[in-house]
Design an enzyme around this catalytic site. Structure first.
Site, mmCIF file in Angstrom:
data_model
loop_
_atom_site.group_PDB
_atom_site.id
_atom_site.type_symbol
_atom_site.label_atom_id
_atom_site.label_comp_id
_atom_site.label_asym_id
_atom_site.label_seq_id
_atom_site.Cartn_x
_atom_site.Cartn_y
_atom_site.Cartn_z
ATOM 1 N N HIS A 45 -56.181 -23.349 -57.317
ATOM 2 C CA HIS A 45 -56.174 -23.275 -55.598
ATOM 3 C C HIS A 45 -56.574 -24.608 -54.938
ATOM 4 O O HIS A 45 -56.797 -25.577 -55.673
ATOM 5 C CB HIS A 45 -57.238 -22.212 -55.265
ATOM 6 C CG HIS A 45 -58.800 -22.683 -55.486
ATOM 7 N ND1 HIS A 45 -59.536 -22.116 -56.778
ATOM 8 C CD2 HIS A 45 -59.702 -23.370 -55.034
ATOM 9 C CE1 HIS A 45 -60.665 -22.446 -56.599
ATOM 10 N NE2 HIS A 45 -60.880 -23.464 -55.789
ATOM 11 N N ARG A 46 -56.446 -24.721 -53.906
ATOM 12 C CA ARG A 46 -56.602 -25.728 -52.753
ATOM 13 C C ARG A 46 -57.326 -25.065 -51.573
ATOM 14 O O ARG A 46 -57.522 -23.933 -51.701
ATOM 15 C CB ARG A 46 -55.590 -26.532 -52.679
ATOM 16 C CG ARG A 46 -54.442 -26.242 -51.935
ATOM 17 C CD ARG A 46 -53.423 -27.030 -51.798
ATOM 18 N NE ARG A 46 -51.814 -26.437 -51.229
ATOM 19 C CZ ARG A 46 -51.563 -26.321 -50.085
ATOM 20 N NH1 ARG A 46 -52.352 -27.100 -49.144
ATOM 21 N NH2 ARG A 46 -50.661 -25.580 -49.587
#
Length: 133
Positions: A45-46
């Site tokens: 993820h970010r």
């Protein structure tokens, strides 16, 4: 793009003392650590808002990073090395040694709405190397 910083470490005959003070580019609001990882991949993820700083306190791990334009893979093997992940840095952590303890400092409190799970399109060479992990 993610970048590494060296943490100030004092060494003498008694051992080492590493200090995290005025070096990460954000106020720390949350600290968590990952350990006891088998052959799993973590992360993926970010963030919209959260900056992070990852430090492998014990053992080692690999962090793949893609910011939408560039890709890089970082080996964290020393407790005085810190990897700063910016909001646009989609990342995965893998290749944890059996004794690995990965500590992460975060600029924001946990908020599930802050996570972006959709990866950027990776270049084939790095995608293949991370998918084989």
């Amino acid at each position: 793009m993610a970048y590494q910083i060296d943490l100030k470490t004092f060494t003498d005959e008694r051992g080492n003392l590493t200090v995290i003070e005025k070096i990460v580019p954000f106020e720390v609001k949350r600290i968590f650590y990952i350990y006891g990882v088998n052959d799993a991949t973590r992360g993926g993820h970010r963030h919209h808002r959260t900056l992070q700083a990852a430090i492998c306190l014990k053992g080692s791990c690999t962090i793949y990073n893609h910011n939408g334009a560039e890709e890089a893979t970082y080996q964290l093997t020393m407790p005085n090395h810190c990897l700063v992940l910016e909001t646009q840095d989609w990342h995965q952590m893998y290749n944890f040694s059996p004794d690995a303890i990965l500590m992460v400092l975060a600029s924001e409190y946990f908020d599930p709405q802050d996570y972006i799970y959709e990866p950027y399109i990776a270049h084939d060479s790095l995608r293949r190397s991370t998918e084989s992990q």
